[in-house]
Design a protein around this motif. Structure first.
Motif, PDB file in Angstrom:
ATOM      1  N   VAL A 220       0.866  -1.180   0.000  1.00 21.23           N
ATOM      2  CA  VAL A 220       0.000   0.000   0.000  1.00 21.23           C
ATOM      3  C   VAL A 220       0.899   1.225   0.000  1.00 21.23           C
ATOM      4  CG1 VAL A 220      -1.672   1.347   1.305  1.00 21.23           C
ATOM      5  CG2 VAL A 220      -1.958  -1.105   1.090  1.00 21.23           C
ATOM      6  N   ASP A 221       0.585   2.170  -0.879  1.00 21.84           N
ATOM      7  CA  ASP A 221       1.465   3.331  -1.042  1.00 21.84           C
ATOM      8  C   ASP A 221       0.912   4.601  -0.413  1.00 21.84           C
ATOM      9  OD1 ASP A 221      -0.586   4.089  -2.717  1.00 21.84           O
ATOM     10  OD2 ASP A 221       0.650   4.247  -4.530  1.00 21.84           O
ATOM     11  N   GLY A 222      -0.173   4.484   0.366  1.00 24.29           N
ATOM     12  CA  GLY A 222      -0.789   5.657   0.962  1.00 24.29           C
ATOM     13  C   GLY A 222      -2.024   6.111   0.221  1.00 24.29           C
ATOM     14  N   ARG A 223      -2.200   5.639  -1.017  1.00 25.34           N
ATOM     15  CA  ARG A 223      -3.391   5.966  -1.807  1.00 25.34           C
ATOM     16  C   ARG A 223      -4.101   4.705  -2.280  1.00 25.34           C
ATOM     17  NH1 ARG A 223       0.715   8.971  -3.515  1.00 25.34           N
ATOM     18  NH2 ARG A 223       1.058   7.620  -5.309  1.00 25.34           N
ATOM     19  N   GLY A 224      -3.355   3.785  -2.831  1.00 25.08           N
ATOM     20  CA  GLY A 224      -3.920   2.526  -3.307  1.00 25.08           C
ATOM     21  C   GLY A 224      -3.091   1.362  -2.813  1.00 25.08           C
ATOM     22  N   GLY A 225      -3.520   0.171  -3.168  1.00 25.92           N
ATOM     23  CA  GLY A 225      -2.803  -1.014  -2.728  1.00 25.92           C
ATOM     24  C   GLY A 225      -2.926  -2.138  -3.728  1.00 25.92           C
ATOM     25  N   TRP A 226      -2.022  -3.104  -3.626  1.00 27.48           N
ATOM     26  CA  TRP A 226      -1.987  -4.234  -4.550  1.00 27.48           C
ATOM     27  C   TRP A 226      -1.575  -5.501  -3.806  1.00 27.48           C
ATOM     28  CZ3 TRP A 226       0.640   0.338  -5.038  1.00 27.48           C
ATOM     29  CH2 TRP A 226       0.177   1.228  -6.018  1.00 27.48           C
ATOM     30  N   VAL A 227      -1.963  -6.625  -4.371  1.00 26.47           N
ATOM     31  CA  VAL A 227      -1.458  -7.913  -3.919  1.00 26.47           C
ATOM     32  C   VAL A 227      -0.882  -8.630  -5.133  1.00 26.47           C
ATOM     33  CG1 VAL A 227      -2.995  -8.170  -1.952  1.00 26.47           C
ATOM     34  CG2 VAL A 227      -3.743  -8.962  -4.188  1.00 26.47           C
ATOM     35  N   ALA A 228       0.231  -9.306  -4.918  1.00 28.85           N
ATOM     36  CA  ALA A 228       0.866 -10.094  -5.973  1.00 28.85           C
ATOM     37  C   ALA A 228       1.372 -11.375  -5.342  1.00 28.85           C
ATOM     38  CB  ALA A 228       2.019  -9.323  -6.611  1.00 28.85           C
ATOM     39  N   ALA A 229       1.099 -12.507  -5.987  1.00 29.51           N
ATOM     40  CA  ALA A 229       1.520 -13.788  -5.430  1.00 29.51           C
ATOM     41  C   ALA A 229       1.579 -14.829  -6.536  1.00 29.51           C
ATOM     42  CB  ALA A 229       0.560 -14.244  -4.329  1.00 29.51           C
ATOM     43  N   PRO A 230       2.370 -15.875  -6.340  1.00 27.16           N
ATOM     44  CA  PRO A 230       2.413 -16.956  -7.332  1.00 27.16           C
ATOM     45  C   PRO A 230       1.065 -17.662  -7.451  1.00 27.16           C
ATOM     46  CG  PRO A 230       4.239 -17.113  -5.762  1.00 27.16           C
ATOM     47  CD  PRO A 230       3.292 -16.102  -5.222  1.00 27.16           C
ATOM     48  N   HIS A 231       0.818 -18.245  -8.614  1.00 28.04           N
ATOM     49  CA  HIS A 231      -0.366 -19.081  -8.859  1.00 28.04           C
ATOM     50  C   HIS A 231      -1.669 -18.299  -8.722  1.00 28.04           C
ATOM     51  CE1 HIS A 231       2.563 -22.228  -8.678  1.00 28.04           C
ATOM     52  NE2 HIS A 231       2.739 -22.115  -7.389  1.00 28.04           N
ATOM     53  N   ARG A 232      -1.642 -17.019  -9.003  1.00 23.11           N
ATOM     54  CA  ARG A 232      -2.846 -16.209  -8.881  1.00 23.11           C
ATOM     55  C   ARG A 232      -3.522 -16.060 -10.223  1.00 23.11           C
ATOM     56  NH1 ARG A 232      -2.951 -11.219  -5.825  1.00 23.11           N
ATOM     57  NH2 ARG A 232      -5.037 -11.427  -6.671  1.00 23.11           N
ATOM     58  N   PRO A 233      -4.842 -15.976 -10.254  1.00 23.42           N
ATOM     59  CA  PRO A 233      -5.529 -15.772 -11.536  1.00 23.42           C
ATOM     60  C   PRO A 233      -5.228 -14.408 -12.146  1.00 23.42           C
ATOM     61  CG  PRO A 233      -7.066 -15.632  -9.702  1.00 23.42           C
ATOM     62  CD  PRO A 233      -5.784 -16.144  -9.140  1.00 23.42           C
ATOM     63  N   VAL A 234      -4.972 -13.405 -11.298  1.00 22.62           N
ATOM     64  CA  VAL A 234      -4.526 -12.085 -11.744  1.00 22.62           C
ATOM     65  C   VAL A 234      -3.187 -11.834 -11.058  1.00 22.62           C
ATOM     66  CG1 VAL A 234      -5.037  -9.623 -11.838  1.00 22.62           C
ATOM     67  CG2 VAL A 234      -6.906 -11.284 -11.978  1.00 22.62           C
ATOM     68  N   PRO A 235      -2.091 -11.718 -11.800  1.00 23.40           N
ATOM     69  CA  PRO A 235      -0.764 -11.650 -11.171  1.00 23.40           C
ATOM     70  C   PRO A 235      -0.610 -10.511 -10.165  1.00 23.40           C
ATOM     71  CG  PRO A 235      -0.553 -12.060 -13.520  1.00 23.40           C
ATOM     72  CD  PRO A 235      -1.997 -11.758 -13.273  1.00 23.40           C
ATOM     73  N   VAL A 236      -1.141  -9.326 -10.496  1.00 22.79           N
ATOM     74  CA  VAL A 236      -1.099  -8.181  -9.582  1.00 22.79           C
ATOM     75  C   VAL A 236      -2.504  -7.588  -9.552  1.00 22.79           C
ATOM     76  CG1 VAL A 236      -0.070  -5.953  -9.044  1.00 22.79           C
ATOM     77  CG2 VAL A 236       1.311  -7.720 -10.171  1.00 22.79           C
ATOM     78  N   LEU A 237      -3.109  -7.566  -8.386  1.00 22.46           N
ATOM     79  CA  LEU A 237      -4.510  -7.157  -8.265  1.00 22.46           C
ATOM     80  C   LEU A 237      -4.624  -5.978  -7.306  1.00 22.46           C
ATOM     81  CD1 LEU A 237      -7.364  -8.075  -9.230  1.00 22.46           C
ATOM     82  CD2 LEU A 237      -7.541  -9.329  -7.074  1.00 22.46           C
ATOM     83  N   ALA A 238      -5.352  -4.940  -7.705  1.00 23.67           N
ATOM     84  CA  ALA A 238      -5.558  -3.774  -6.853  1.00 23.67           C
ATOM     85  C   ALA A 238      -6.529  -4.102  -5.722  1.00 23.67           C
ATOM     86  CB  ALA A 238      -6.095  -2.606  -7.675  1.00 23.67           C
ATOM     87  N   LEU A 239      -6.275  -3.544  -4.547  1.00 22.50           N
ATOM     88  CA  LEU A 239      -7.183  -3.688  -3.413  1.00 22.50           C
ATOM     89  C   LEU A 239      -8.321  -2.686  -3.544  1.00 22.50           C
ATOM     90  CD1 LEU A 239      -4.622  -3.896  -0.474  1.00 22.50           C
ATOM     91  CD2 LEU A 239      -5.836  -5.786  -1.555  1.00 22.50           C
ATOM     92  N   THR A 240      -9.549  -3.147  -3.365  1.00 21.90           N
ATOM     93  CA  THR A 240     -10.719  -2.276  -3.438  1.00 21.90           C
ATOM     94  C   THR A 240     -11.749  -2.733  -2.421  1.00 21.90           C
ATOM     95  OG1 THR A 240     -11.746  -3.655  -5.149  1.00 21.90           O
ATOM     96  CG2 THR A 240     -10.404  -1.792  -5.908  1.00 21.90           C
ATOM     97  N   GLY A 241     -12.770  -1.902  -2.213  1.00 26.20           N
ATOM     98  CA  GLY A 241     -13.930  -2.282  -1.423  1.00 26.20           C
ATOM     99  C   GLY A 241     -13.597  -2.728  -0.017  1.00 26.20           C
ATOM    100  N   GLN A 242     -14.253  -3.793   0.421  1.00 27.96           N
ATOM    101  CA  GLN A 242     -14.085  -4.261   1.788  1.00 27.96           C
ATOM    102  C   GLN A 242     -12.724  -4.906   2.022  1.00 27.96           C
ATOM    103  OE1 GLN A 242     -17.600  -6.620   2.642  1.00 27.96           O
ATOM    104  NE2 GLN A 242     -18.878  -4.798   2.814  1.00 27.96           N
ATOM    105  N   ASP A 243     -12.062  -5.373   0.963  1.00 22.87           N
ATOM    106  CA  ASP A 243     -10.671  -5.798   1.113  1.00 22.87           C
ATOM    107  C   ASP A 243      -9.808  -4.614   1.533  1.00 22.87           C
ATOM    108  OD1 ASP A 243     -11.016  -8.489   0.413  1.00 22.87           O
ATOM    109  OD2 ASP A 243     -10.964  -8.003  -1.712  1.00 22.87           O
ATOM    110  N   LEU A 244     -10.088  -3.457   0.957  1.00 24.64           N
ATOM    111  CA  LEU A 244      -9.350  -2.258   1.329  1.00 24.64           C
ATOM    112  C   LEU A 244      -9.683  -1.833   2.755  1.00 24.64           C
ATOM    113  CD1 LEU A 244      -7.332  -0.179   0.354  1.00 24.64           C
ATOM    114  CD2 LEU A 244      -9.219   1.141  -0.609  1.00 24.64           C
ATOM    115  N   ASP A 245     -10.945  -2.016   3.172  1.00 27.91           N
ATOM    116  CA  ASP A 245     -11.303  -1.755   4.570  1.00 27.91           C
ATOM    117  C   ASP A 245     -10.419  -2.561   5.520  1.00 27.91           C
ATOM    118  OD1 ASP A 245     -13.318   0.025   4.006  1.00 27.91           O
ATOM    119  OD2 ASP A 245     -14.967  -1.342   4.466  1.00 27.91           O
TER     120      ASP A 245
END
Length: 373
Positions: A220-245
């Motif tokens: 998280v950079d102070g404005r947005g956030g991301w998750v990245a991990a092996p074997h993911r359907p989306v290699p890098v995914l932005a955090l939104t909604g209740q995940d961001l909560d």
């Protein structure tokens, strides 16, 4: 648990992220399930994270693993679209039935879920089990906690927490830290893996778990956030909604001098017992509607448990975090041990060192690159 377990470490636990107050309009539009996966028929129109959490609810409510319904393998996500297993088609009918029950009887409110009937079994029980009728059963608390008459105010509980950590002045003096330790997962992820946290107030935090298949990263950079991990359907995914909560709350608990601003509609419920000790229960709501329940040791005032919930079409998606091994870091108490459990796995972190108030390169909080071995 294969692919879902590896993805779940980054998607669901969200152990490291940061507050983005009042920036809902800046959130990126998340990819929808039907845009990423093939042959999605019933669960359309929900983000990928929520779709994966829904799979976790199916797994936990029925006692299933991925392979019980899917042709799951390491060949990739496309094989999950195959419809040869009749259980998968049954699941679609059950989701439709559950939705109609709630619509016809409860005005569309989510009163009946998969877990309501299945309770960890693939077939709902139809006859009472007499062996358990008079036995002591573990309590199953309501997700939404009502205010309890005679309980202290939320301000009193949270003020005691801040004081227990070292006091507001010392907490305000903690502006950054770098932590290193190990992470131990569940099942095939059970080996110790190097773990790092880079955190800077306000609202910047990166956690990295170094796995044999590549790094699992939350940024998280102070404005947005991301998750990245092996074997993911989306290699890098932005955090939104209740995940961001949930991510916002975790960040506030890393720099908790402004914990009262982390949630709204705070309410104090009845006391509960956690690990044989009395705990004061406080619940609040995130900006996007996520529920979070915090359990504070009545004697010490320290946080011992967090349970938070995100919505899905088939029930709330819970995440539980237990905190322990508080140690002094420049006059501030910090948990050196925590265990996070979600519907498809568990991860235990043990810190070995925390270095406070050191300079951290801004590049540590940039959008992560897709993981590679």
């Amino acid at each position: 648990h294969g692919l879902l377990g590896a993805a779940g470490l980054a998607i669901v636990s969200l152990m490291s992220a940061a507050p983005v107050r009042g920036q809902a309009g800046m959130e990126q539009k998340p990819p929808m399930a039907e845009e990423v996966f093939k042959n999605v028929q019933v669960l359309k129109g929900i983000p990928v994270n929520q779709f994966m959490g829904t799979m976790g609810i199916f797994s936990a409510a029925l006692g299933f693993s991925c392979e019980d319904c899917h042709t799951a393998s390491d060949r990739g996500w496309d094989v999950y679209a195959i419809d040869t297993n009749p259980k998968k088609r049954t699941a679609r009918r059950m989701v439709t039935m559950m939705t109609e029950i709630n619509r016809a009887n409860f005005g569309g409110r989510q009163v009946v879920t998969c877990y309501t009937c299945h309770r960890g079994n693939d077939r709902p029980a139809v006859t009472l089990n007499m062996a358990t009728l008079y036995a002591e059963r573990p309590p199953e608390n309501a997700d939404v906690i009502p205010a309890f008459p005679g309980a202290p105010s939320s301000d009193q509980v949270l003020d005691k927490y801040v004081q227990a950590l070292g006091g507001a002045q010392r907490l305000a003096g903690l502006t950054s830290f770098v932590a290193k330790g190990t992470s131990v997962g569940y099942g095939p992820e059970g080996d110790k893996r190097p773990f790092e946290i880079f955190a800077k107030a306000p609202g910047q935090r990166t956690a990295i778990t170094h796995t044999l298949d590549g790094d699992s990263i939350i940024v998280v950079d102070g404005r947005g956030g991301w998750v990245a991990a092996p074997h993911r359907p989306v290699p890098v995914l932005a955090l939104t909604g209740q995940d961001l909560d949930g991510a916002r709350l975790d960040a506030d608990l890393a720099f908790p001098s402004r914990i009262k601003d982390a949630l709204t509609t705070w309410r104090v419920g009845p006391s509960e017992t956690i690990g044989g000790r009395d705990a004061q229960v406080v619940q609040g709501t995130g900006a996007n509607g996520a529920l979070a329940t915090l359990y504070f040791d009545k004697e010490s005032g320290l946080l011992v448990r967090q349970v938070r919930y995100a919505d899905s079409p088939v029930g709330r998606i819970p995440t539980l975090i237990d905190y322990s091994d508080y140690r002094d870091v420049s006059g501030v108490k910090m948990p050196f041990h925590w265990t996070v459990a979600w519907l498809d796995g568990q991860d235990t972190v043990q810190l070995a060192e925390v270095r406070p108030n050191i300079a951290i390169d801004a590049a540590k909080f940039a959008r992560p690159a897709p993981p590679s071995r």
